[in-house]
Design a protein around this motif. Structure first.
Motif, PDB file in Angstrom:
ATOM      1  N   VAL A   1       0.862  -1.180   0.000  1.00 38.35           N
ATOM      2  CA  VAL A   1       0.000   0.000   0.000  1.00 38.35           C
ATOM      3  C   VAL A   1       0.896   1.226   0.000  1.00 38.35           C
ATOM      4  O   VAL A   1       1.701   1.411   0.909  1.00 38.35           O
ATOM      5  N   ARG A   2       0.757   2.048  -1.035  1.00 37.07           N
ATOM      6  CA  ARG A   2       1.622   3.232  -1.160  1.00 37.07           C
ATOM      7  C   ARG A   2       0.789   4.477  -1.437  1.00 37.07           C
ATOM      8  O   ARG A   2      -0.076   4.458  -2.322  1.00 37.07           O
ATOM      9  N   PRO A   3       1.049   5.560  -0.711  1.00 42.59           N
ATOM     10  CA  PRO A   3       0.408   6.828  -1.058  1.00 42.59           C
ATOM     11  C   PRO A   3       0.949   7.319  -2.400  1.00 42.59           C
ATOM     12  O   PRO A   3       2.121   7.129  -2.708  1.00 42.59           O
ATOM     13  N   VAL A   4       0.074   7.922  -3.182  1.00 45.17           N
ATOM     14  CA  VAL A   4       0.493   8.514  -4.449  1.00 45.17           C
ATOM     15  C   VAL A   4       0.891   9.956  -4.167  1.00 45.17           C
ATOM     16  O   VAL A   4       0.106  10.727  -3.601  1.00 45.17           O
ATOM     17  N   ALA A   5       2.105  10.319  -4.523  1.00 42.54           N
ATOM     18  CA  ALA A   5       2.603  11.679  -4.290  1.00 42.54           C
ATOM     19  C   ALA A   5       2.002  12.622  -5.327  1.00 42.54           C
ATOM     20  O   ALA A   5       1.833  12.249  -6.488  1.00 42.54           O
TER      21      ALA A   5
END
Length: 139
Positions: free
Chosen positions: A112-116
């Motif tokens: 799970v990765r935040p989108v910059a």
């Protein structure tokens, strides 16, 4: 960066061989469940996009992209098999959604990765340039 203010998260599904010990019928059942999960998230306005990825491709590296190799390698446990792009309120909500991944029971993992909003390096460079201008203005 506060992940609570970012509303876009990418779920990366790793492990392309999760189905290895399943019968064709079991694979179809899991895939139908997976599709139903994605459809529900889409109807709720939480999933904005999602696709499986093919096992073939190329890896480009080296200065000026001089090195082009076959890959990714489907036998790797780290190979990315697909993704969902989520629009949710927090990292915690994205993680809760990831916990429902149908492949987890079979050895798949979900990153799970935040989108910059932009490349963090560009933001850092801009801040450094601003600090440098202030330092020169005060000298």
């Amino acid at each position: 960066m506060s992940t609570e203010s970012n509303t876009s998260y990418l779920l990366l599904f790793r492990g392309t061989n999760w189905h290895r010990d399943l019968s064709p019928e079991e694979i179809q059942t899991v895939m139908n469940q997976w599709r139903g999960w994605f459809d529900r998230l889409t109807e709720q306005g939480k999933a904005k996009a999602g696709q499986p990825l093919m096992n073939e491709g190329k890896i480009v590296s080296g200065k000026n992209g001089r090195v082009v190799a076959d890959g990714p390698f489907a036998e790797s446990k780290e190979a990315i098999g697909g993704y969902f792009l989520l629009q949710v309120n927090s990292l915690d909500e994205a993680v809760a959604i990831a916990k429902d991944c149908r492949g987890l029971a079979y050895g798949a993992t979900v990153e799970v990765r935040p989108v910059a909003p932009e490349c963090p390096l560009a933001e850092n460079a801009r801040q450094a340039a601003t600090q440098e201008r202030f330092a020169h203005a005060g000298a």
